[in-house]
Scaffold this active site. Structure first.
Site, short mmCIF file in Angstrom:
data_model
loop_
_atom_site.label_atom_id
_atom_site.label_comp_id
_atom_site.label_asym_id
_atom_site.label_seq_id
_atom_site.Cartn_x
_atom_site.Cartn_y
_atom_site.Cartn_z
N PHE A 147 -5.84 -4.84 5.43
CA PHE A 147 -6.48 -3.53 4.01
C PHE A 147 -5.46 -3.59 2.72
CE2 PHE A 147 -7.48 0.60 2.31
CZ PHE A 147 -8.80 0.40 2.04
N ASP A 232 3.08 -5.11 1.31
CA ASP A 232 2.29 -4.41 1.04
C ASP A 232 2.78 -3.08 1.64
OD1 ASP A 232 0.47 -2.20 0.34
OD2 ASP A 232 -1.75 -3.99 0.63
N LYS A 261 0.59 5.55 -3.02
CA LYS A 261 0.11 6.97 -1.74
C LYS A 261 1.12 8.04 -2.20
CE LYS A 261 -2.64 4.61 0.90
NZ LYS A 261 -3.60 4.97 0.25
#
Length: 406
Positions: A147, A232, A261
């Site tokens: 994801f 990531d 984030k």
């Protein structure tokens, strides 16, 4: 005297969203109005312990005073210039973030998906200009179950049909191999490979942690093949796993690290591509950009986030409480939990499907004042703010035990 406006109830606000908001989310039926630390409060004043932390965007808690102060201070001075001009906050942000991650250069963006898209572009350009891959032949190897976001290019290499179905045609140039499988990865890498892009821990898939040595193996393989290792760390980075980056658990230094984030402190969207100079150095003026990327407000908050991590306090606390989380979940195996995976303050918990789906368990926990989020099937994710206390975490685990027993 004008009567004060009536505050709409949670139920009224949820109903009001239905006709005017696109239905791309299915949130739990709680309407948050206030928050501080690890706690949120709904419109009616009910309090909940936040065990999701905005998918790690709130690593430092809601309204962290250090980050709020940095934002307030910058709001009174300057918020946006665009990159048409320099601003006085960006240099410090880039310097400190590069130093924290052991890299040379920073490409500031806004969202995690933008960071991934930027890395794809950079890797391809690096492949053509540095590695010598023929034009338009570059490939990037990714892992199944990944994801990385939901833009058109990113869903092109997703294996989640919910994310893909109805959104083709898809962007070519990607090869998908099983996660945690070095042999399959090596077989997919060839002279056209620009990069291997993986999550050191797959968050959306259910906090899937690879075998010890996998990340080191990816590093060794990419070095031999002369391609980039892109990690990531948008969910796994910035203290979540008990280290600054998840790759630090194996002492691995990727060529490119993607952050987002928590980098914005739960205040503003901030993301970044951090990499070696010879990698990010391929970009020239006009080839990539962002109006809001690197804006002074984002840079000021990002610098404050880096400052919190430089002490190592949050990493140590996440590691210490991570042991409490692991022990608490281990005690629930066979009591409604069929398995779990945890690293630091991050866990994927597989609930016995006979007890309920992940969504149903999340709703039951919400009724008990605990907020979590389900993922596939009967799996729920736990990712509390790194500011949570030992007592709060133990209380959440006791509530989970109670819900499973009920």
């Amino acid at each position: 005297m004008t009567a004060p406006a009536r505050t709409r109830s949670s139920a009224e606000l949820i109903r009001a969203e239905e006709p005017v908001l696109a239905h791309n989310y299915h949130p739990l039926p709680v309407v948050v109005a206030r928050a501080e630390g690890a706690w949120v409060e709904d419109v009616e004043g009910r309090r909940y312990l936040d065990m999701l932390a905005g998918y790690s965007a709130l690593n430092f808690g809601h309204r962290n005073p250090v980050l709020i102060e940095a934002a307030h201070r910058q709001l009174d001075r300057l918020t946006l210039t665009s990159r048409a001009f320099h601003n006085d906050q960006l240099a410090e942000f880039a310097e400190s973030l590069a130093a924290l991650t052991g890299q040379d250069m920073v490409l500031p963006m806004n969202t995690g998906a933008e960071a991934v898209e930027s890395a794809v572009k950079v890797a391809r350009k690096w492949a053509y200009e540095v590695k010598g891959v023929p034009a338009d032949r570059a490939t990037i190897v990714v892992a199944s179950g990944n994801f990385h976001g939901r833009t058109t290019t990113i869903v092109s290499f997703s294996t989640d049909e919910t994310a893909r179905s109805g959104f083709g045609p898809f962007t070519p140039g990607f090869r998908i191999v099983p996660y945690n499988d070095l042999a399959a990865l090596e077989a997919a890498v060839d002279e056209t490979t620009a990069a291997v892009l993986i999550e050191p821990i797959q968050g959306e898939a259910g906090v899937v942690i690879p075998d010890e040595g996998y990340l080191a193996g990816v590093r060794a393989l990419t070095s031999r093949a002369g391609c980039l290792f892109i990690a990531d760390e948008i969910q796994s980075g910035l203290g979540r796993t008990g280290r600054t980056l998840a790759v630090d658990h194996e002492g691995v230094v990727p060529d490119v690290v993607l952050l987002g984030k928590a980098l914005g402190g739960g205040i503003v969207p901030v993301s970044a591509v951090v990499a070696r100079r010879d990698v990010l150095g391929v970009l020239q003026p006009g080839e990539h950009g962002s109006t809001f990327g690197g804006n002074p407000l984002a840079a000021a908050v990002g610098s404050a986030v880096v400052g919190l991590l430089e002490t190592g306090e949050f990493q140590r606390w996440a590691a210490e409480l991570g042991a409490v989380l692991r022990d608490g979940l281990a005690a629930l195996v066979g009591k409604g939990v069929v398995g779990f995976r945890a690293r630091g303050l991050w866990a994927g918990v597989d609930v016995d499907p006979a007890i309920g789906t992940g969504r149903e368990i999340s709703e039951r926990l919400m009724q008990e004042g605990i907020l979590v989020k389900d993922t596939h099937g009967s799996t729920i994710r736990l990712a509390p703010p790194l500011t949570i206390t030992d007592a709060e975490l133990r209380s959440a685990l006791e509530t989970l035990e109670k819900v499973l027993a009920a």
